[in-house]
Scaffold this motif. Structure first.
Motif, PDB file in Angstrom:
ATOM      1  N   LYS A 130      37.321  41.256  15.456  1.00 48.44           N
ATOM      2  CA  LYS A 130      37.115  40.326  16.561  1.00 48.44           C
ATOM      3  C   LYS A 130      37.444  38.883  16.179  1.00 48.44           C
ATOM      4  O   LYS A 130      37.626  38.032  17.049  1.00 48.44           O
ATOM      5  N   ILE A 131      37.483  38.613  14.881  1.00 52.51           N
ATOM      6  CA  ILE A 131      37.788  37.246  14.432  1.00 52.51           C
ATOM      7  C   ILE A 131      39.286  37.131  14.214  1.00 52.51           C
ATOM      8  O   ILE A 131      39.915  37.987  13.586  1.00 52.51           O
ATOM      9  N   GLY A 132      39.861  36.061  14.743  1.00 47.89           N
ATOM     10  CA  GLY A 132      41.303  35.864  14.601  1.00 47.89           C
ATOM     11  C   GLY A 132      41.763  34.585  15.248  1.00 47.89           C
ATOM     12  O   GLY A 132      40.981  33.644  15.459  1.00 47.89           O
ATOM     13  N   PRO A 175      43.705  34.016  28.743  1.00 45.43           N
ATOM     14  CA  PRO A 175      43.655  32.818  27.914  1.00 45.43           C
ATOM     15  C   PRO A 175      44.613  31.746  28.408  1.00 45.43           C
ATOM     16  O   PRO A 175      45.728  32.035  28.856  1.00 45.43           O
ATOM     17  N   ALA A 176      44.176  30.498  28.358  1.00 40.34           N
ATOM     18  CA  ALA A 176      45.027  29.373  28.748  1.00 40.34           C
ATOM     19  C   ALA A 176      46.069  29.132  27.666  1.00 40.34           C
ATOM     20  O   ALA A 176      45.974  29.662  26.560  1.00 40.34           O
ATOM     21  N   ALA A 197      31.709  41.421  13.126  1.00 43.72           N
ATOM     22  CA  ALA A 197      32.862  40.839  13.811  1.00 43.72           C
ATOM     23  C   ALA A 197      34.148  41.075  13.025  1.00 43.72           C
ATOM     24  O   ALA A 197      35.203  41.385  13.605  1.00 43.72           O
ATOM     25  N   VAL A 198      34.076  40.954  11.698  1.00 41.24           N
ATOM     26  CA  VAL A 198      35.261  41.182  10.866  1.00 41.24           C
ATOM     27  C   VAL A 198      35.631  42.661  10.868  1.00 41.24           C
ATOM     28  O   VAL A 198      36.812  43.029  11.007  1.00 41.24           O
ATOM     29  N   ALA A 199      34.628  43.513  10.737  1.00 41.37           N
ATOM     30  CA  ALA A 199      34.891  44.952  10.688  1.00 41.37           C
ATOM     31  C   ALA A 199      35.517  45.450  11.987  1.00 41.37           C
ATOM     32  O   ALA A 199      36.390  46.336  11.973  1.00 41.37           O
ATOM     33  N   LEU A 200      35.107  44.893  13.104  1.00 41.34           N
ATOM     34  CA  LEU A 200      35.642  45.299  14.405  1.00 41.34           C
ATOM     35  C   LEU A 200      36.875  44.490  14.804  1.00 41.34           C
ATOM     36  O   LEU A 200      37.350  44.613  15.939  1.00 41.34           O
ATOM     37  N   LEU A 225      41.217  35.425  21.037  1.00 41.91           N
ATOM     38  CA  LEU A 225      41.213  35.325  22.491  1.00 41.91           C
ATOM     39  C   LEU A 225      41.910  36.499  23.169  1.00 41.91           C
ATOM     40  O   LEU A 225      41.879  36.621  24.395  1.00 41.91           O
ATOM     41  N   GLU A 226      42.571  37.346  22.396  1.00 44.68           N
ATOM     42  CA  GLU A 226      43.201  38.533  22.968  1.00 44.68           C
ATOM     43  C   GLU A 226      42.224  39.705  23.071  1.00 44.68           C
ATOM     44  O   GLU A 226      42.519  40.708  23.719  1.00 44.68           O
ATOM     45  N   ALA A 227      41.057  39.578  22.433  1.00 41.62           N
ATOM     46  CA  ALA A 227      40.060  40.657  22.485  1.00 41.62           C
ATOM     47  C   ALA A 227      39.474  40.769  23.888  1.00 41.62           C
ATOM     48  O   ALA A 227      39.162  39.755  24.532  1.00 41.62           O
ATOM     49  N   GLU A 228      39.341  41.990  24.393  1.00 40.44           N
ATOM     50  CA  GLU A 228      38.843  42.190  25.748  1.00 40.44           C
ATOM     51  C   GLU A 228      37.388  41.756  25.892  1.00 40.44           C
ATOM     52  O   GLU A 228      36.989  41.236  26.944  1.00 40.44           O
ATOM     53  N   ASP A 229      36.593  41.969  24.869  1.00 37.90           N
ATOM     54  CA  ASP A 229      35.179  41.588  24.920  1.00 37.90           C
ATOM     55  C   ASP A 229      34.926  40.285  24.174  1.00 37.90           C
ATOM     56  O   ASP A 229      33.893  40.106  23.533  1.00 37.90           O
ATOM     57  N   ARG A 230      35.886  39.373  24.248  1.00 37.47           N
ATOM     58  CA  ARG A 230      35.779  38.109  23.516  1.00 37.47           C
ATOM     59  C   ARG A 230      34.571  37.286  23.943  1.00 37.47           C
ATOM     60  O   ARG A 230      33.967  36.578  23.134  1.00 37.47           O
ATOM     61  N   LEU A 231      34.191  37.346  25.220  1.00 37.38           N
ATOM     62  CA  LEU A 231      33.033  36.573  25.682  1.00 37.38           C
ATOM     63  C   LEU A 231      31.765  37.019  24.954  1.00 37.38           C
ATOM     64  O   LEU A 231      30.972  36.192  24.500  1.00 37.38           O
TER      65      LEU A 231
END
Length: 335
Positions: free
Chosen positions: A144-146, A4-5, A139-142, A161-167
């Motif tokens: 991924k949102i933050g 992440p930038a 997304a919330v359960a896993l 943006l720290e999630a590995e599978d963010r894309l």
């Protein structure tokens, strides 16, 4: 996907512009809902779809407003809540925008299938509310949102943006559907425009069928004027978020450009305002009634030609059809 930038810091002026856009969008969506509630004779099927789109845009504008106002500096419970609400509303808005174009395509090009409109409406509900809900809950359960450091937003929370599978989750929670809409909307409009041109040619060869000619010409004229703006407005507003999304994937520092940040903020939040301008302020039937309602209280009493409120809807249409639906059965209001 690169690391992440650095965080994109929002200037007070940028925040003020985006907050204003959120307010205007919320007001525009609210006005669309109000016109639907005030005048039953304007409740065509296409306007009902526009109502649901307005509800999604209203929720989207409210959640974005909270996110920009808070300008989150890190992960928190309200960051996740705001991100979930905006993800659901934004994705739902994509689906309803395409649903309107698809419904108009079926109504104009596939007129013979019009009686199945009730089933189609239920299908739109299932897809446009159900798919975003399932994606958001997942997304919330896993988790991924933050917090996303504003690199792919303008102060609000979305995919961590720290999630590995963010894309993958950026695509599932918005970008995939957004890019599909970029293709679907112009294609549907092109097919409708092509059908309208053919109808005009056919009418020129069969002048004796005057009643059908007048009906189809009015039908085509309304669709032509309205539909040209649907893909244009959507793409012009949403393209800036796509640009920043691509820049984020590339790790480019241009993602923090103040101009791009502001355009992204306005584009993501002003959909309700743009729809209000096109379908209320630029629609003569609705604009005239709003002008009479706002400027002259005495004119709010129903007249023979233009009812101003729900109580006189039956008198306006003794046969069960409104004047608007008689001329243009299931399309957006007359211009």
């Amino acid at each position: 996907m690169p690391s992440p930038a650095p965080p994109t810091e929002l200037l007070p002026s940028e925040r003020a512009v985006v907050l204003l856009s959120c307010v205007l969008s919320a007001l525009g969506s609210g006005l669309l809902v109000a016109t639907h509630a005030l005048w039953p004779d304007l409740r065509t099927r296409a306007r009902r779809l526009l109502l649901f789109l307005s509800l999604a845009d209203l929720l989207s504008a409210a959640s974005y407003f909270y996110g920009v106002l808070q300008d989150f500096a890190g992960p928190s419970w309200d960051c996740v809540l705001q991100g979930a609400l905006s993800t659901f509303a934004n994705t739902s808005s994509f689906f309803w925008t395409v649903a309107i174009a698809l419904y108009l395509y079926l109504s104009i090009v596939r007129v013979a299938r019009e009686p199945r409109g009730g089933r189609l409406l239920w299908a739109f509900h299932v897809v446009s509310w159900g798919v975003p809900l399932v994606i958001t809950v997942a997304a919330v359960a896993l988790k991924k949102i933050g917090y996303d450091a504003s690199d792919v937003s303008v102060g609000w929370c979305w995919i961590d943006l720290e999630a590995e599978d963010r894309l993958l989750w950026m695509l599932l929670t918005g970008k995939l559907w957004e890019m599909l809409a970029y293709v679907t909307l112009p294609v549907l409009y092109f097919l409708i425009r092509k059908h309208i041109n053919r109808a005009h040619e056919a009418l020129s060869e069969y002048r004796p069928i005057l009643s059908e000619a007048h009906r189809l010409q009015r039908h085509a004229s309304v669709a032509d004027k309205k539909l040209i703006f649907i893909p244009l407005i959507f793409i012009c507003l949403r393209v800036w978020s796509t640009v920043r999304f691509v820049l984020t994937l590339c790790g480019s520092p241009a993602v923090r450009s103040p101009v791009l940040v502001v355009l992204h903020g306005i584009g993501n939040t002003f959909q309700g305002g743009a729809n209000c301008i096109m379908f209320v302020l630029c629609t003569q039937a609705v604009r005239t009634r709003l002008f009479s309602l706002c400027c002259c209280g005495c004119l709010s009493q129903p007249s023979a030609e233009s009812p101003a409120g729900p109580p006189k809807a039956p008198a306006f249409s003794k046969t069960g059809e409104s004047q608007g639906s008689r001329h243009t059965p299931d399309e957006l209001p007359r211009t």
